[in-house]
Motif scaffolding. Structure first.
Motif, mmCIF file in Angstrom:
data_model
loop_
_atom_site.group_PDB
_atom_site.id
_atom_site.type_symbol
_atom_site.label_atom_id
_atom_site.label_comp_id
_atom_site.label_asym_id
_atom_site.label_seq_id
_atom_site.Cartn_x
_atom_site.Cartn_y
_atom_site.Cartn_z
ATOM 1 N N LEU A 1 -36.412 -15.366 -0.901
ATOM 2 C CA LEU A 1 -36.752 -14.013 -0.434
ATOM 3 C C LEU A 1 -36.075 -13.728 0.909
ATOM 4 C CD1 LEU A 1 -38.643 -11.743 -1.525
ATOM 5 C CD2 LEU A 1 -40.344 -12.547 0.098
ATOM 6 N N ALA A 2 -36.135 -14.717 1.819
ATOM 7 C CA ALA A 2 -35.506 -14.547 3.132
ATOM 8 C C ALA A 2 -33.999 -14.407 3.008
ATOM 9 C CB ALA A 2 -35.845 -15.744 4.033
ATOM 10 N N THR A 3 -33.412 -15.140 2.053
ATOM 11 C CA THR A 3 -31.958 -15.101 1.876
ATOM 12 C C THR A 3 -31.497 -13.749 1.360
ATOM 13 O OG1 THR A 3 -31.876 -17.486 1.447
ATOM 14 C CG2 THR A 3 -29.999 -16.175 0.700
ATOM 15 N N HIS A 4 -32.211 -13.217 0.373
ATOM 16 C CA HIS A 4 -31.756 -11.989 -0.288
ATOM 17 C C HIS A 4 -32.213 -10.715 0.414
ATOM 18 C CE1 HIS A 4 -31.335 -14.963 -3.619
ATOM 19 N NE2 HIS A 4 -30.246 -14.275 -3.833
ATOM 20 N N LEU A 5 -33.392 -10.735 1.026
ATOM 21 C CA LEU A 5 -33.897 -9.515 1.667
ATOM 22 C C LEU A 5 -33.493 -9.405 3.131
ATOM 23 C CD1 LEU A 5 -37.507 -9.083 0.224
ATOM 24 C CD2 LEU A 5 -35.386 -8.012 -0.520
ATOM 25 N N PHE A 6 -33.459 -10.544 3.829
ATOM 26 C CA PHE A 6 -33.202 -10.512 5.271
ATOM 27 C C PHE A 6 -31.883 -11.170 5.657
ATOM 28 C CE2 PHE A 6 -37.844 -10.782 4.571
ATOM 29 C CZ PHE A 6 -38.205 -9.543 5.090
ATOM 30 N N ASP A 7 -31.109 -11.595 4.668
ATOM 31 C CA ASP A 7 -29.807 -12.226 4.908
ATOM 32 C C ASP A 7 -29.931 -13.403 5.868
ATOM 33 O OD1 ASP A 7 -27.091 -12.516 4.504
ATOM 34 O OD2 ASP A 7 -26.531 -11.251 6.203
ATOM 35 N N PHE A 8 -30.994 -14.178 5.697
ATOM 36 C CA PHE A 8 -31.220 -15.366 6.523
ATOM 37 C C PHE A 8 -31.421 -16.549 5.583
ATOM 38 C CE2 PHE A 8 -33.913 -18.340 8.919
ATOM 39 C CZ PHE A 8 -33.169 -18.447 10.085
ATOM 40 N N LYS A 9 -30.405 -17.370 5.465
ATOM 41 C CA LYS A 9 -30.431 -18.463 4.502
ATOM 42 C C LYS A 9 -31.204 -19.653 5.057
ATOM 43 C CE LYS A 9 -27.495 -21.219 1.452
ATOM 44 N NZ LYS A 9 -26.116 -21.528 1.051
ATOM 45 N N ILE A 10 -32.312 -19.993 4.387
ATOM 46 C CA ILE A 10 -33.123 -21.152 4.776
ATOM 47 C C ILE A 10 -32.723 -22.337 3.908
ATOM 48 C CG2 ILE A 10 -35.452 -22.102 4.912
ATOM 49 C CD1 ILE A 10 -36.471 -19.286 5.413
ATOM 50 N N ILE A 11 -32.479 -23.474 4.543
ATOM 51 C CA ILE A 11 -32.032 -24.670 3.828
ATOM 52 C C ILE A 11 -33.239 -25.465 3.342
ATOM 53 C CG2 ILE A 11 -30.747 -26.822 4.010
ATOM 54 C CD1 ILE A 11 -29.137 -25.514 6.271
ATOM 55 N N LEU A 12 -33.412 -25.530 2.006
ATOM 56 C CA LEU A 12 -34.431 -26.401 1.411
ATOM 57 C C LEU A 12 -33.667 -27.510 0.688
ATOM 58 C CD1 LEU A 12 -37.388 -27.013 0.773
ATOM 59 C CD2 LEU A 12 -37.201 -25.567 -1.254
#
Length: 416
Positions: free
Chosen positions: A366-377
């Motif tokens: 959600l953070a990657t696609h909506l806020f353009d902030f890629k979280i590394i899992l």
């Protein structure tokens, strides 16, 4: 091995049956595990994300680069600013002396930072732009990636020709949908020709980007400002050769600067040697504190969930006492009964853990696609979440499983 998989399969079946028959009780018990896993893995994922972005920022500054300045980078812990404020600023003549003395370096450049200036081209203008006046060797100490055009030639730099290299943001603001190279912009009342446009970078974690900056030759800047004025945050940038260790470069620079400034052996350095690893080390300390906080907060949730699973397992043992007696009368060993209930506890804990991982994964997408902030899992965090779940399952289920395995078969059969 076959028995192991059979036990594991049956344990998941019993765990599913517990969920199906006692939805509310089981859900509330697993909620603690889920929240704990979400908290811990989210913290680790965010720390890994920021650490990765920090490394990208450090790489942009240069892993072989040292910045000689008045102020040391920092702010964490004790920061004796009253001592640093008395230091002299870096001087152009010092950069020239370093360039003559140092052999194992790619380049030595001198830079001034002129902030909050207005740039104009016809009817377009940009407010609050940052202008960097650089000596010629700046292209050796910084990595300039060009979208179009070029850097200054040595002759242009030495003669102080009115030329500039601009960032992508400046180019978009002054020259929308058109080529910028060859056109003129007005900087502090002077017409300056654009010879290069840098590739778009975006602001990094350290807040650095060339996108909204303008680079001009230092000798041209003499026509705009007094370059000896210390209000322009002067710095000397030195990039070492690939075969030179950053610590060796730092030692060599310290000796050279102390010699240039004629400091006595007992005197402290009156300059700062800044490098990207300083920021990395300081932020790593902050990340350690965040990790500990994540473990503490998540640990309380997991502890509650662990008690909940233990409660479910004691209830399960009580409800299936008769079945345990029948199994034992048919020859089932104590370890078989123990492993059966222990695996059931692990299965319940794993369900909670996997649910927590699914929530973290969903939030990261959600953070990657909506806020353009890629979280590394990454895989390490997934394995960490599963491992924590298994450990909690073992701890929570051991005593109920042991009590089940220790039941007398005759007494167990007669229970009801």
């Amino acid at each position: 091995m076959v028995l192991f998989f059979k036990l594991f399969k049956e344990s998941f079946y019993f765990a599913y049956d517990a969920l199906r028959q006692n939805k509310t009780r089981t859900f509330l018990s697993l909620l603690g595990i889920t929240i704990g896993i979400v908290t811990i893995i989210s913290v680790f994922a965010l720390v890994d994300t920021f650490r990765g972005k920090l490394q990208e920022s450090a790489d942009k500054l240069g892993t072989k680069t040292v910045f000689i300045e008045k102020w040391p980078w920092g702010g964490f812990g004790e920061y004796p600013w009253w001592k640093y404020v008395q230091r002299p600023e870096a001087q152009l003549k010092e950069a020239e002396l370093l360039k003559a003395r140092l052999n194992d370096v790619e380049g030595v450049s001198y830079e001034l930072h002129i902030a909050n200036k207005t740039l104009k081209h016809k009817n377009n203008s940009i407010e609050g732009a940052k202008i960097i006046a650089v000596s010629y060797d700046s292209y050796k100490t910084w990595t300039f990636d060009f979208e179009e055009g070029r850097y200054f030639t040595e002759l242009e730099s030495q003669s102080g020709t009115a030329l500039t290299v601009i960032g992508a943001g400046v180019a978009e603001g002054l020259f929308p949908n058109q080529q910028a190279v060859g056109k003129f912009i007005k900087i502090m009342g002077r017409n300056v020709m654009v010879v290069g446009v840098l590739k778009k970078e975006g602001e990094d974690m350290l807040g650095f980007s060339f996108d909204n900056e303008v680079v001009i030759p230092l000798n041209f800047a003499r026509n705009l400002i007094d370059i000896r004025n210390n209000n322009y945050s002067p710095q000397i940038t030195v990039r070492g050769k690939d075969n030179l260790n950053i610590d060796q470069l730092e030692d060599e620079l310290r000796g050279a600067m102390r010699s240039i400034r004629k400091l006595k052996p007992a005197q402290e350095d009156d300059f700062a040697l800044n490098k990207s690893t300083i920021l990395s080390e300081q932020l790593d300390q902050m990340f350690i504190i965040i990790n500990i906080a994540g473990w503490i907060i998540g640990g309380f949730s997991i502890l509650v969930g662990g008690f909940g699973i233990a409660n479910i397992m004691f209830v399960s043992v009580k409800e299936r006492t008769n079945i345990i007696g029948i199994q034992k009368s048919l020859g089932a060993k104590n370890y078989f009964i123990l492993m059966q209930f222990l695996f059931e506890s692990i299965a319940l804990s794993l369900i909670g853990g996997l649910l927590g991982l699914a929530i973290v994964f969903g939030a990261s997408q959600l953070a990657t696609h909506l806020f353009d902030f890629k979280i590394i899992l990454n895989l390490d965090n997934i394995i960490r979440g599963i491992t924590i779940s298994v450990v909690i399952g073992v701890i929570s289920g051991f005593w109920p499983a042991y009590s089940a395995s220790a039941l007398n078969p005759v007494d167990a059969i007669r229970s009801n």
